[in-house]
Write a protein that holds these residues in place. Sequence first.
Motif, PDB file in Angstrom:
ATOM      1  N   ALA A   1       4.500   3.972  -7.025  1.00 29.95           N
ATOM      2  CA  ALA A   1       4.890   2.770  -7.762  1.00 29.95           C
ATOM      3  C   ALA A   1       3.652   2.144  -8.392  1.00 29.95           C
ATOM      4  CB  ALA A   1       5.561   1.772  -6.814  1.00 29.95           C
ATOM      5  N   ASN A   2       3.752   1.774  -9.646  1.00 27.75           N
ATOM      6  CA  ASN A   2       2.589   1.159 -10.290  1.00 27.75           C
ATOM      7  C   ASN A   2       2.694  -0.364 -10.230  1.00 27.75           C
ATOM      8  OD1 ASN A   2       4.408   0.390 -12.219  1.00 27.75           O
ATOM      9  ND2 ASN A   2       3.800   1.956 -13.707  1.00 27.75           N
ATOM     10  N   ASP A   3       1.693  -1.015 -10.802  1.00 29.00           N
ATOM     11  CA  ASP A   3       1.617  -2.474 -10.691  1.00 29.00           C
ATOM     12  C   ASP A   3       2.797  -3.187 -11.323  1.00 29.00           C
ATOM     13  OD1 ASP A   3      -0.694  -1.992  -9.424  1.00 29.00           O
ATOM     14  OD2 ASP A   3      -2.011  -3.038 -10.831  1.00 29.00           O
ATOM     15  N   GLU A   4       3.435  -2.522 -12.273  1.00 30.07           N
ATOM     16  CA  GLU A   4       4.618  -3.132 -12.888  1.00 30.07           C
ATOM     17  C   GLU A   4       5.832  -3.001 -11.970  1.00 30.07           C
ATOM     18  OE1 GLU A   4       4.148  -4.718 -15.717  1.00 30.07           O
ATOM     19  OE2 GLU A   4       2.079  -3.982 -15.638  1.00 30.07           O
ATOM     20  N   ALA A   5       5.904  -1.871 -11.283  1.00 30.50           N
ATOM     21  CA  ALA A   5       7.098  -1.593 -10.467  1.00 30.50           C
ATOM     22  C   ALA A   5       7.052  -2.330  -9.125  1.00 30.50           C
ATOM     23  CB  ALA A   5       7.240  -0.095 -10.236  1.00 30.50           C
ATOM     24  N   ILE A   6       5.847  -2.520  -8.589  1.00 27.03           N
ATOM     25  CA  ILE A   6       5.750  -3.078  -7.238  1.00 27.03           C
ATOM     26  C   ILE A   6       6.436  -4.446  -7.090  1.00 27.03           C
ATOM     27  CG2 ILE A   6       4.076  -4.055  -5.594  1.00 27.03           C
ATOM     28  CD1 ILE A   6       2.427  -1.497  -6.017  1.00 27.03           C
ATOM     29  N   PRO A   7       6.186  -5.417  -8.002  1.00 27.65           N
ATOM     30  CA  PRO A   7       6.881  -6.701  -7.817  1.00 27.65           C
ATOM     31  C   PRO A   7       8.400  -6.574  -7.914  1.00 27.65           C
ATOM     32  CG  PRO A   7       5.684  -6.641  -9.917  1.00 27.65           C
ATOM     33  CD  PRO A   7       5.226  -5.461  -9.124  1.00 27.65           C
ATOM     34  N   VAL A   8       8.864  -5.639  -8.742  1.00 26.26           N
ATOM     35  CA  VAL A   8      10.316  -5.434  -8.863  1.00 26.26           C
ATOM     36  C   VAL A   8      10.868  -4.927  -7.534  1.00 26.26           C
ATOM     37  CG1 VAL A   8      12.128  -4.164 -10.067  1.00 26.26           C
ATOM     38  CG2 VAL A   8      10.089  -4.919 -11.327  1.00 26.26           C
ATOM     39  N   ILE A   9      10.165  -3.952  -6.966  1.00 26.10           N
ATOM     40  CA  ILE A   9      10.624  -3.379  -5.694  1.00 26.10           C
ATOM     41  C   ILE A   9      10.572  -4.424  -4.583  1.00 26.10           C
ATOM     42  CG2 ILE A   9      10.151  -1.621  -3.949  1.00 26.10           C
ATOM     43  CD1 ILE A   9       8.896   0.054  -6.285  1.00 26.10           C
ATOM     44  N   LEU A  10       9.470  -5.179  -4.545  1.00 23.75           N
ATOM     45  CA  LEU A  10       9.340  -6.207  -3.505  1.00 23.75           C
ATOM     46  C   LEU A  10      10.488  -7.201  -3.585  1.00 23.75           C
ATOM     47  CD1 LEU A  10       5.510  -7.056  -3.537  1.00 23.75           C
ATOM     48  CD2 LEU A  10       6.772  -5.783  -1.789  1.00 23.75           C
ATOM     49  N   ASP A  11      10.807  -7.606  -4.818  1.00 22.87           N
ATOM     50  CA  ASP A  11      11.867  -8.585  -4.994  1.00 22.87           C
ATOM     51  C   ASP A  11      13.207  -8.026  -4.524  1.00 22.87           C
ATOM     52  OD1 ASP A  11      12.697 -11.159  -5.845  1.00 22.87           O
ATOM     53  OD2 ASP A  11      13.668 -10.225  -7.568  1.00 22.87           O
ATOM     54  N   LEU A  12      13.461  -6.762  -4.850  1.00 22.59           N
ATOM     55  CA  LEU A  12      14.725  -6.148  -4.426  1.00 22.59           C
ATOM     56  C   LEU A  12      14.774  -5.997  -2.906  1.00 22.59           C
ATOM     57  CD1 LEU A  12      15.201  -3.461  -7.217  1.00 22.59           C
ATOM     58  CD2 LEU A  12      16.548  -5.518  -6.857  1.00 22.59           C
ATOM     59  N   ILE A  13      13.635  -5.627  -2.308  1.00 24.28           N
ATOM     60  CA  ILE A  13      13.597  -5.498  -0.846  1.00 24.28           C
ATOM     61  C   ILE A  13      13.882  -6.854  -0.200  1.00 24.28           C
ATOM     62  CG2 ILE A  13      12.042  -5.109   1.116  1.00 24.28           C
ATOM     63  CD1 ILE A  13      10.802  -2.818  -0.459  1.00 24.28           C
ATOM     64  N   ASP A  14      13.279  -7.915  -0.772  1.00 27.94           N
ATOM     65  CA  ASP A  14      13.522  -9.254  -0.216  1.00 27.94           C
ATOM     66  C   ASP A  14      14.985  -9.649  -0.355  1.00 27.94           C
ATOM     67  OD1 ASP A  14      10.931  -9.585   0.615  1.00 27.94           O
ATOM     68  OD2 ASP A  14      10.271 -10.540  -1.235  1.00 27.94           O
TER      69      ASP A  14
ATOM     70  N   GLN B   1       0.834  -1.212   0.000  1.00 24.94           N
ATOM     71  CA  GLN B   1       0.000   0.000   0.000  1.00 24.94           C
ATOM     72  C   GLN B   1       0.865   1.258   0.000  1.00 24.94           C
ATOM     73  OE1 GLN B   1      -2.638  -1.477   3.345  1.00 24.94           O
ATOM     74  NE2 GLN B   1      -4.054  -0.051   2.352  1.00 24.94           N
ATOM     75  N   ASP B   2       1.899   1.239   0.837  1.00 26.66           N
ATOM     76  CA  ASP B   2       2.798   2.398   0.918  1.00 26.66           C
ATOM     77  C   ASP B   2       3.500   2.641  -0.422  1.00 26.66           C
ATOM     78  OD1 ASP B   2       2.147   2.876   3.517  1.00 26.66           O
ATOM     79  OD2 ASP B   2       3.902   1.857   4.372  1.00 26.66           O
ATOM     80  N   LEU B   3       3.904   1.541  -1.077  1.00 25.94           N
ATOM     81  CA  LEU B   3       4.578   1.695  -2.374  1.00 25.94           C
ATOM     82  C   LEU B   3       3.642   2.342  -3.386  1.00 25.94           C
ATOM     83  CD1 LEU B   3       6.498  -1.715  -2.663  1.00 25.94           C
ATOM     84  CD2 LEU B   3       7.466   0.544  -2.187  1.00 25.94           C
ATOM     85  N   GLY B   4       2.373   1.951  -3.330  1.00 30.06           N
ATOM     86  CA  GLY B   4       1.387   2.558  -4.215  1.00 30.06           C
ATOM     87  C   GLY B   4       1.260   4.043  -3.957  1.00 30.06           C
TER      88      GLY B   4
END
Lengths: 124, 300
Positions: A56-69, A49-52
């Motif tokens: 960050a859009n729906d394309e960017a969110i999984p990329v960011i999540l993966d990098l955070i992980d 939610q915060d990323l949104g």
Amino acid sequence: MEAREFILQSRLDAEVVEAWVEAGWLLPRQEGATRDFSEVDLVRAQLIQDLGRLGANDEAIPVILDLIDQVHGLRRTLRDLLSAIHAQPEAMRRWIVADLRTTGLNRPNDDSAPAPPSDESREH
Amino acid sequence: MAADPYQTLGVKRDASQADIQKAYRRLAKKLHPDLNPGNKKAEEEFKNVSAAYDLLDDADKRARFDRGEIDASGAERPQQRYYRDFAEGAHSYASDSGFADFAGTDDILSEIFGRGGRSNLRMRGQDAHYRLELDFLDAVNGGKQQLTLPDKSVLDVTIPPGTRDGQVLRLRGKGHPGLGGGPPGDALIEVAVRPHPILTRKGDDIHVELPISLKDAVLGGKVQVPTPSGSVAMTIPKWANTGRVLRLKGKGVPRPDGTRGDELVTLKVMLPEMPDPELEKFVAQWQPARAGASRRATGV
């Protein structure tokens, strides 16, 4: 916690939760037809939610999540490594630090590479 | 929280919604605890910025705040925990793909970089741990051993000469299979060495206590001494007393460089097991040159 409880606590719509699970952004434990959400799913939903909100859009969110992980995986390993080194006798610790310094000195110098633009310079 | 939300976001009271959003995003990027996991101080600031934005982002709430109908305290977020508080634990999101390329290095340290992780990643298999009991001489001399695994399969283990008690042998690729096409883990075999009835090991040297006859002790002679590589002949010098240590060079434990430690033979003078009337008669006639000399020598 069950899906109903999760929706309540995360203040998300059921469809949104469904979509995030479908996309693999949330990985609740699947037990037959029911999903079992945990505390980590809850805080991850908050992060999404915060990323949104940050744009960050729906394309960017999984990329960011993966990098955070990945960052967290690295941090955990680094933490374990540091505590393992910390448990060594002092002479060994000094040795390791000295060795790290030498490795750092021998690494090819990246100073010639252009520095990325700073946050401020991009804003204006 | 009681600070002025406009001040918190650093915008004027007449700022547009777009400006407010821009200000929030600029601050939140720097302060979000999950985007700055190493910065513990950012958390409180992020909370304030978020609360301010929650209030000002909602045109209706903002208008009511501007009219003084509500204050900033209603906008606090209940959440106190962040993803980073959980993210380093073991859970379904844990990822080791940030260093998956380290795991292939041919090094004992690569174990550190192969744990946990999502099952859809290419992952090196887990190491399997076993224990192998060896006879003393098999450990010292090395050789081939077979280890029967819990699943009844048999693993051929080459024991390097000079293997110590507690040493861990690594059989590359003989551990658990990898995931997603990853390489298998290693088999780690901890060696337990059973003691030998007479030989003991200290470092690379072998120690043995050798009983010798009174006659050999007094007159000297040749005796057979057990060593890890079979028994060898050793010359005992004249007047060799109990406790005297003789060194057999190169008869100890093999070292990786091809040399060997020594065997240290501690002599122990033994009287014949059965009483010997001849010996008794002889000793009765024997008059030591200085009576009690041996007792004085030991300080008794």
